[in-house]
Design an enzyme around this catalytic site. Structure first.
Site, PDB file in Angstrom:
ATOM      1  N   CYS A 130       3.011   2.753   5.268  1.00  0.00           N
ATOM      2  CA  CYS A 130       2.762   4.072   5.262  1.00  0.00           C
ATOM      3  C   CYS A 130       1.071   4.017   5.381  1.00  0.00           C
ATOM      4  O   CYS A 130       0.420   3.416   4.430  1.00  0.00           O
ATOM      5  CB  CYS A 130       3.123   4.546   3.851  1.00  0.00           C
ATOM      6  SG  CYS A 130       2.380   6.198   3.760  1.00  0.00           S
ATOM      7  N   TRP A 139       0.905  -1.304  -0.005  1.00  0.00           N
ATOM      8  CA  TRP A 139       0.112  -0.030  -0.083  1.00  0.00           C
ATOM      9  C   TRP A 139       0.960   1.062   0.030  1.00  0.00           C
ATOM     10  O   TRP A 139       1.845   1.197   0.709  1.00  0.00           O
ATOM     11  CB  TRP A 139      -1.209   0.038   1.189  1.00  0.00           C
ATOM     12  CG  TRP A 139      -2.217  -0.616   0.879  1.00  0.00           C
ATOM     13  CD1 TRP A 139      -2.750  -1.709   0.923  1.00  0.00           C
ATOM     14  CD2 TRP A 139      -3.415   0.374   1.001  1.00  0.00           C
ATOM     15  NE1 TRP A 139      -3.975  -1.974   0.696  1.00  0.00           N
ATOM     16  CE2 TRP A 139      -4.671  -0.706   0.622  1.00  0.00           C
ATOM     17  CE3 TRP A 139      -3.613   1.820   0.882  1.00  0.00           C
ATOM     18  CZ2 TRP A 139      -5.771   0.015   0.580  1.00  0.00           C
ATOM     19  CZ3 TRP A 139      -4.910   2.193   0.722  1.00  0.00           C
ATOM     20  CH2 TRP A 139      -6.108   1.396   0.566  1.00  0.00           C
ATOM     21  N   PHE A 191      -1.163  -3.745   7.644  1.00  0.00           N
ATOM     22  CA  PHE A 191      -1.773  -4.561   8.948  1.00  0.00           C
ATOM     23  C   PHE A 191      -1.143  -5.923   8.713  1.00  0.00           C
ATOM     24  O   PHE A 191      -1.009  -6.754   9.703  1.00  0.00           O
ATOM     25  CB  PHE A 191      -3.459  -4.762   8.587  1.00  0.00           C
ATOM     26  CG  PHE A 191      -4.012  -5.524   9.604  1.00  0.00           C
ATOM     27  CD1 PHE A 191      -4.317  -4.711  10.691  1.00  0.00           C
ATOM     28  CD2 PHE A 191      -4.187  -6.803   9.478  1.00  0.00           C
ATOM     29  CE1 PHE A 191      -4.889  -5.373  11.955  1.00  0.00           C
ATOM     30  CE2 PHE A 191      -5.028  -7.617  10.425  1.00  0.00           C
ATOM     31  CZ  PHE A 191      -5.381  -6.696  11.388  1.00  0.00           C
ATOM     32  N   HIS A 245      -9.995   3.415   8.121  1.00  0.00           N
ATOM     33  CA  HIS A 245      -9.479   2.245   8.754  1.00  0.00           C
ATOM     34  C   HIS A 245      -7.996   2.844   9.608  1.00  0.00           C
ATOM     35  O   HIS A 245      -7.425   2.066  10.352  1.00  0.00           O
ATOM     36  CB  HIS A 245      -8.966   1.049   7.916  1.00  0.00           C
ATOM     37  CG  HIS A 245      -9.992   0.661   7.314  1.00  0.00           C
ATOM     38  ND1 HIS A 245     -10.596   1.282   6.169  1.00  0.00           N
ATOM     39  CD2 HIS A 245     -10.144  -0.767   7.068  1.00  0.00           C
ATOM     40  CE1 HIS A 245     -11.550   0.425   5.661  1.00  0.00           C
ATOM     41  NE2 HIS A 245     -11.120  -0.842   6.088  1.00  0.00           N
TER      42      HIS A 245
HETATM   43  C1  DLZ Z   1      -7.479  -1.222   3.870  1.00  0.00           C
HETATM   44  C2  DLZ Z   1      -6.401  -0.336   3.906  1.00  0.00           C
HETATM   45  C3  DLZ Z   1      -6.592   0.869   3.639  1.00  0.00           C
HETATM   46  C4  DLZ Z   1      -7.951   1.734   3.540  1.00  0.00           C
HETATM   47  N1  DLZ Z   1      -5.671   2.099   3.857  1.00  0.00           N
HETATM   48  C5  DLZ Z   1      -4.255   1.490   3.907  1.00  0.00           C
HETATM   49  C6  DLZ Z   1      -3.109   2.528   4.156  1.00  0.00           C
HETATM   50  O1  DLZ Z   1      -3.310   3.728   4.096  1.00  0.00           O
HETATM   51  N2  DLZ Z   1      -1.813   1.985   4.271  1.00  0.00           N
HETATM   52  C7  DLZ Z   1      -1.889   0.480   4.378  1.00  0.00           C
HETATM   53  O2  DLZ Z   1      -0.739   0.020   4.322  1.00  0.00           O
HETATM   54  N3  DLZ Z   1      -2.749  -0.181   4.449  1.00  0.00           N
HETATM   55  C8  DLZ Z   1      -3.895   0.114   4.060  1.00  0.00           C
HETATM   56  N4  DLZ Z   1      -4.996  -0.657   4.030  1.00  0.00           N
HETATM   57  C9  DLZ Z   1      -4.568  -2.098   3.789  1.00  0.00           C
HETATM   58  C10 DLZ Z   1      -4.466  -2.760   5.139  1.00  0.00           C
HETATM   59  O3  DLZ Z   1      -3.428  -2.651   5.942  1.00  0.00           O
HETATM   60  C11 DLZ Z   1      -4.791  -4.323   5.136  1.00  0.00           C
HETATM   61  O4  DLZ Z   1      -4.077  -4.907   3.920  1.00  0.00           O
HETATM   62  C12 DLZ Z   1      -6.103  -4.868   4.663  1.00  0.00           C
HETATM   63  O5  DLZ Z   1      -7.040  -4.444   5.651  1.00  0.00           O
HETATM   64  C13 DLZ Z   1      -6.334  -6.386   4.550  1.00  0.00           C
HETATM   65  O6  DLZ Z   1      -5.795  -7.042   5.840  1.00  0.00           O
END
Ligand code: DLZ
Length: 163
Positions: free
Chosen positions: A89, A31, A66, A97
């Site tokens: 990040c 991400w 996550f 979230h």
């Molecule tokens: C779902 C999500 C969102 C909305 N935003 C981010 C973010 O800004 N940065 C990041 O690293 N990951 C984001 N994710 C993904 C979650 O970390 C995770 O991969 C999903 O919820 C699946 O478990």
């Protein structure tokens, strides 16, 4: 924001323990990949500069921040590195979230440090805007990837000193 008072890449190289002979795992979130790739560049170049061999740096990708704690645990169980650097990040303005992800990653990485008694470095940018993330991944506030690499080297040294 606290880091606006400090350049994240501002350190005295003479104070940093050598990374010679160390094996370092890096877990990287896909991400915000523009930011996390810049963090990766900072971490890898700092490790190499301080004596870690390229073949001793094991980089693995996870879908989002996550997943960083589980990715770090899997690297640990399969490769047994001296330290693991977790890079991600999360940008507040772009996700509701934000709090849940940050809390999960923070607790997960904290637990790993204590469970394995080795350094799992918190290299997660948690910013309000994309610009703040850019400023901290090779911009005007330096690169948190550099800082994460230095933290790994220092904590491995601390562990050696106390053993
Ligand atoms: C779902 C999500 C969102 C909305 N935003 C981010 C973010 O800004 N940065 C990041 O690293 N990951 C984001 N994710 C993904 C979650 O970390 C995770 O991969 C999903 O919820 C699946 O478990």
């Amino acid at each position: 924001m606290a880091t606006s008072l400090k350049n994240l890449s501002d350190y005295n190289p003479d104070d940093i323990p050598s990374g010679e002979g160390l094996r370092i795992g890096i877990v990287l979130s896909e991400w915000n990949h523009e930011i996390t790739n810049a963090l990766l560049e900072g971490a890898v170049s700092t490790l190499l500069r301080h004596g870690v061999k390229e073949e001793h740096i094991n980089i693995e990708y996870v879908p989002g921040s996550f997943e960083l704690p589980l990715g770090a645990q899997l690297i640990t169980e399969s490769r047994n590195p001296d330290a693991v650097i977790c890079l991600g990040c999360v940008i507040q303005g772009e996700t509701r979230h934000f709090d849940f992800i940050c809390q999960g990653v923070t607790q997960g990485i904290t637990d790993l440090n204590l469970r394995y008694s080795r350094p799992f470095v918190f290299g997660l940018l948690t910013t309000d805007t994309l610009q703040q993330a850019k400023d901290r991944s090779g911009g005007k506030h330096g690169n948190k990837g550099d800082e994460a690499a230095i933290t790994a080297l220092k904590m491995v040294q601390l562990k050696k000193n106390l053993q």
